[in-house]
Design an enzyme around this catalytic site. Structure first.
Site, PDB file in Angstrom:
ATOM      1  N   CYS A 158      24.988  33.099   5.702  1.00 16.95           N
ATOM      2  CA  CYS A 158      23.847  32.278   5.321  1.00 16.95           C
ATOM      3  C   CYS A 158      22.504  32.982   5.472  1.00 16.95           C
ATOM      4  O   CYS A 158      21.465  32.403   5.151  1.00 16.95           O
ATOM      5  CB  CYS A 158      23.859  30.985   6.126  1.00 16.95           C
ATOM      6  SG  CYS A 158      25.389  30.059   5.920  1.00 16.95           S
ATOM      7  N   HIS A 290      15.544  27.197   9.171  1.00 13.50           N
ATOM      8  CA  HIS A 290      16.941  27.226   8.715  1.00 13.50           C
ATOM      9  C   HIS A 290      17.449  25.794   8.628  1.00 13.50           C
ATOM     10  O   HIS A 290      18.073  25.412   7.633  1.00 13.50           O
ATOM     11  CB  HIS A 290      17.784  28.069   9.665  1.00 13.50           C
ATOM     12  CG  HIS A 290      19.180  28.284   9.189  1.00 13.50           C
ATOM     13  ND1 HIS A 290      19.474  28.827   7.956  1.00 13.50           N
ATOM     14  CD2 HIS A 290      20.383  28.015   9.778  1.00 13.50           C
ATOM     15  CE1 HIS A 290      20.792  28.898   7.803  1.00 13.50           C
ATOM     16  NE2 HIS A 290      21.356  28.402   8.892  1.00 13.50           N
ATOM     17  N   HIS A 325      22.664  22.976   1.692  1.00 10.14           N
ATOM     18  CA  HIS A 325      22.780  24.336   2.230  1.00 10.14           C
ATOM     19  C   HIS A 325      23.556  25.200   1.239  1.00 10.14           C
ATOM     20  O   HIS A 325      24.777  25.091   1.137  1.00 10.14           O
ATOM     21  CB  HIS A 325      23.488  24.297   3.583  1.00 10.14           C
ATOM     22  CG  HIS A 325      23.445  25.591   4.328  1.00 10.14           C
ATOM     23  ND1 HIS A 325      22.915  26.764   3.796  1.00 10.14           N
ATOM     24  CD2 HIS A 325      23.867  25.925   5.574  1.00 10.14           C
ATOM     25  CE1 HIS A 325      23.007  27.736   4.680  1.00 10.14           C
ATOM     26  NE2 HIS A 325      23.586  27.261   5.769  1.00 10.14           N
TER      27      HIS A 325
END
Length: 396
Positions: A158, A290, A325
């Site tokens: 990620c 994040h 996400h």
């Protein structure tokens, strides 16, 4: 040394297939989470680009050899190139780099071909390898736009998109290339991939609510965010008037747990980015977090922010509350969001944050976008494997 500037933006995201629509959704705090099409019986939700989206006119000469993961990257890159005013061939091809962040490669194609092989007892498609290979997104972007400079994928889960932009900026800053097409992409919404994420017990059934008292997990998304980078002098010489520069990348590894996040590792990445940019913590006006919406990640990131910025970190928001996400693509989408926040002097909200977690005592810009000058900002990406990346952006 000439600054490395952002001269073009492009997205292909569930909340917007154009930068204008993407930004409008972020500012309005308007998520588009729906039941996952590939796993309807599970109750899992996802952020998916509408079925009606038409990518048939992309400059891909062999569409049958292109996975959706690469297709989204090409779509976002085309928009970014147009936004930058760069036509293919307007820069010497060998002076154009392609650096794409991607966590999984052609996951949809892998799923499809395993089903053909093991369920239907059919031979895999002859283009299975090139569809699924991890470098396919970068390869297809280079083919679509005739880019003959350094071309590769950064694969760090990620953190991939954020690290890709930082590495591309270093290529431009070093004079190795004049232009870089960079960002992140991911198309993970296949049945097998969603089942794997569901097995981790960290997926929300109700929506992504970072920093909220009742947050219950992340929402997996597909999407691509691409930026065009070039030296400021190069951009101005061709009439472009950029407003934002990529000042630095701070990156590092926890060298600890494969899944549990580390506040120390996150803080080291932010400090490294600030040091490279020659900025103090007080110079940062906004942080694009994040902010996945999981219990552990949000708490750890807040601890890291307090470690770097003290008891009163700058305003923070998580745009994943709208975009979901997108894994390796998340850093690209969030870099685009941060550039837009800076150029509009408007920090996007953390959508749906009506009940902030009192244990996360930060200003997470709840519900409504906030007008504010943003001379410098950080975009954070923290990944499984303890891979941390923080990108510092500043106004010119």
């Amino acid at each position: 040394m000439s600054a490395v500037v952002v001269s073009g933006l492009g997205v292909a995201a569930p909340c917007g297939l154009t930068v204008a629509d993407f930004w409008s959704s972020l500012v309005a705090g308007r998520p588009v989470f729906t039941p996952a099409r590939a796993l309807p019986e599970s109750g899992v939700i996802a952020a998916e680009i509408p079925v009606a989206a038409d990518f048939s006119d992309l400059p891909i000469p062999m569409p049958g050899a292109c996975d959706r993961n690469a297709l989204l990257a090409v779509a976002a890159a085309r928009a970014a190139m147009a936004d930058a005013g760069l036509a293919p061939g307007s820069v010497a091809p060998e002076r154009v780099a392609v650096v794409i962040g991607n966590g999984g490669g052609g996951l949809t194609s892998l799923d499809t071909q395993y089903e053909r092989l093991f369920v239907e007892n059919k031979r895999p498609h002859p283009f299975s390898v090139v569809r699924a290979m991890g470098s396919s997104a970068a390869s297809w972007v280079s083919i679509a736009f005739g880019a003959q400079g350094p071309c590769f994928v950064v694969a760090s889960a990620c953190a991939s998109g954020t690290q890709a932009i930082g590495v591309a900026a270093q290529l431009v800053r070093a004079g190795i290339v004049d232009v870089a097409i960079t960002g992140g992409t991911e198309a993970p919404l296949s049945r097998g991939t969603l089942m794997a994420w569901n097995a981790m017990k960290i997926m929300s059934r109700t929506g992504c609510r970072p920093f909220s008292r009742d947050r219950d997990g992340l929402v997996v998304a597909e999407g691509a965010g691409i930026v065009i980078l070039e030296r400021e002098a190069h951009a101005r010489a061709r009439g472009c008037r950029p407003q934002v520069a990529v000042a630095s990348l701070g990156a590092g590894a926890d060298a600890g747990d494969i899944v549990a996040p580390s506040a120390d590792g996150m803080a080291r990445a932010m400090r490294a980015a600030l040091a490279e940019a020659d900025l103090a913590p007080a110079d940062i006006a906004y942080v694009n977090a994040h902010g996945t919406g999981t219990r552990a990640n949000d708490l750890t990131e807040v601890q890291a922010l307090r470690s770097v910025f003290g008891s009163a970190p700058p305003p923070v928001s998580s745009t994943k509350a709208v975009t979901g996400h997108a894994l390796g693509g998340a850093g690209g989408l969030e870099a685009v969001a941060t550039v837009l926040a800076m150029t509009h002097a408007l920090a996007p909200p953390t959508a749906g944050l009506t009940d902030p977690d009192p244990d996360l005592d930060i200003d997470a810009i709840p519900v409504e976008a906030r007008p504010m000058p943003i001379p410098a900002a950080i975009s954070n990406s923290f990944a499984f494997g303890g891979l941390n990346a923080s990108l510092v952006l500043r106004q010119i």
